[in-house]
Enzyme design. Structure first.
Site, PDB file in Angstrom:
ATOM      1  N   GLY A  23       0.883  -1.134  -0.017  1.00  0.00           N
ATOM      2  CA  GLY A  23       0.210  -0.094   0.014  1.00  0.00           C
ATOM      3  C   GLY A  23       0.976   1.182  -0.054  1.00  0.00           C
ATOM      4  N   ARG A  27       7.134   1.575   0.903  1.00  0.00           N
ATOM      5  CA  ARG A  27       7.631   0.416   1.103  1.00  0.00           C
ATOM      6  C   ARG A  27       7.904  -0.210   0.107  1.00  0.00           C
ATOM      7  NH1 ARG A  27       3.058  -2.909   3.984  1.00  0.00           N
ATOM      8  NH2 ARG A  27       3.719  -1.531   5.753  1.00  0.00           N
ATOM      9  N   ARG A  46       1.764  11.291  -8.860  1.00  0.00           N
ATOM     10  CA  ARG A  46       1.069  11.630  -7.503  1.00  0.00           C
ATOM     11  C   ARG A  46       1.941  10.685  -6.433  1.00  0.00           C
ATOM     12  NH1 ARG A  46      -4.890  12.132  -7.196  1.00  0.00           N
ATOM     13  NH2 ARG A  46      -5.200  12.752  -9.273  1.00  0.00           N
ATOM     14  N   ARG A  90      -0.373  -8.796  -3.473  1.00  0.00           N
ATOM     15  CA  ARG A  90      -0.354  -7.629  -2.539  1.00  0.00           C
ATOM     16  C   ARG A  90       0.420  -7.914  -1.400  1.00  0.00           C
ATOM     17  NH1 ARG A  90      -1.566  -3.995   0.740  1.00  0.00           N
ATOM     18  NH2 ARG A  90      -3.423  -4.167   2.408  1.00  0.00           N
ATOM     19  N   SER A  93       0.292  -4.695   5.722  1.00  0.00           N
ATOM     20  CA  SER A  93      -0.136  -5.104   7.151  1.00  0.00           C
ATOM     21  C   SER A  93      -1.445  -5.251   7.272  1.00  0.00           C
ATOM     22  CB  SER A  93       0.347  -4.033   7.817  1.00  0.00           C
ATOM     23  OG  SER A  93      -0.342  -2.902   7.448  1.00  0.00           O
ATOM     24  N   ASP A 207      -1.002  -5.237  13.924  1.00  0.00           N
ATOM     25  CA  ASP A 207      -1.942  -4.877  14.887  1.00  0.00           C
ATOM     26  C   ASP A 207      -2.848  -6.233  15.419  1.00  0.00           C
ATOM     27  OD1 ASP A 207      -1.791  -1.624  14.811  1.00  0.00           O
ATOM     28  OD2 ASP A 207      -1.981  -2.320  12.726  1.00  0.00           O
ATOM     29  N   ARG A 220       6.441  -1.100  10.318  1.00  0.00           N
ATOM     30  CA  ARG A 220       5.564  -1.541   9.180  1.00  0.00           C
ATOM     31  C   ARG A 220       6.293  -1.089   7.934  1.00  0.00           C
ATOM     32  NH1 ARG A 220       1.711   0.275  12.665  1.00  0.00           N
ATOM     33  NH2 ARG A 220       1.597   2.296  11.760  1.00  0.00           N
TER      34      ARG A 220
END
Length: 236
Positions: A23, A27, A46, A90, A93, A207, A220
């Protein structure tokens, strides 16, 4: 293959047949800098960074998807339909929703339940269950076992809401056996199915919703290396 879309502008740079899709675009940058060789950046529109390089001699791309079903819905659709991408994995987290799942465990998403209306565009006369590609899922589980990672295979929830006003929301999904909650995979699986392509979601538990435990933002971004290695090893 198109030269570009409103959201992806490669400017002549190649996009591999397999794209790893976290995402967070930072990363994606981390993976490119730490795992890939001969890296070229193919997108910065972007600030959704995309890179192509080689991993153990095979060509792989990595690109951010942003947060939520609408965002990954756009990027994965364009990659599948305009850039001849065959496989999107994908990596992200998630929040755990079962007591036997712990921080840093790996979840491999066999299915992606959702409270999103994304599926309604297909006008299916029923309730479609978005599923991962089985061969990719099997390879991911085998690779996780080989790395000695604690992994779980099952159903996850792709939720449209991070802050939910319904206090019973998590309890209801937990009762249905949902392993963890994230926000993107259902759209990815639906786009892959409709385009006759391959998709898989692999997650590190960041989490624990029931135990009120959490990792830091830095962890993360930089520390979920087992998940990254699994995805890179099974990239086709």
């Amino acid at each position: 293959m198109t030269k570009g879309t409103p959201h992806i502008q490669p400017n002549g740079k190649k996009i591999a047949k397999t794209v790893l899709m976290p995402g967070d675009p930072l990363r994606a940058k981390y993976i490119a800098e730490n795992f890939l060789e001969n890296v070229e950046q193919f997108n910065e529109v972007r600030n959704m960074f995309g890179y192509t390089g080689t991993y153990k001699g095979k060509e792989v791309s990595v690109m951010g998807s942003g947060m939520g079903i609408p965002s990954i819905g756009i990027y994965s659709y364009e990659l599948y339909n305009f850039f001849d991408v065959e496989t999107i994995i994908r990596i992200g987290s998630c929040g755990a929703l079962q007591n036997d799942v712990n921080l840093y465990d790996i979840i491999i998403a066999q299915g992606a339940s959702t409270n999103s209306s994304y599926v309604e565009q297909y006008n299916i006369p029923g309730h479609f269950a978005p599923l991962a590609d089985f061969d990719l899922m099997l390879k991911a589980k085998q690779q996780a076992d080989a790395l000695g990672a604690t992994s779980h295979v099952g159903n996850i929830l792709s939720s449209d809401t991070f802050y939910n006003a319904d206090s019973t929301f998590n309890d209801q999904w937990q009762r249905m056996g949902i392993l963890g909650i994230e926000m993107e995979s259902a759209a990815l699986y639906l786009n892959a199915t409709y385009a006759n392509k391959k998709a898989l979601g692999i997650f590190t538990v960041s989490d624990h919703i029931l135990k009120d435990e959490a990792t830091t933002a830095e962890e993360r971004q930089n520390s979920f290396t087992q998940m990254m290695e699994i995805a890179l090893e099974i990239a086709e």
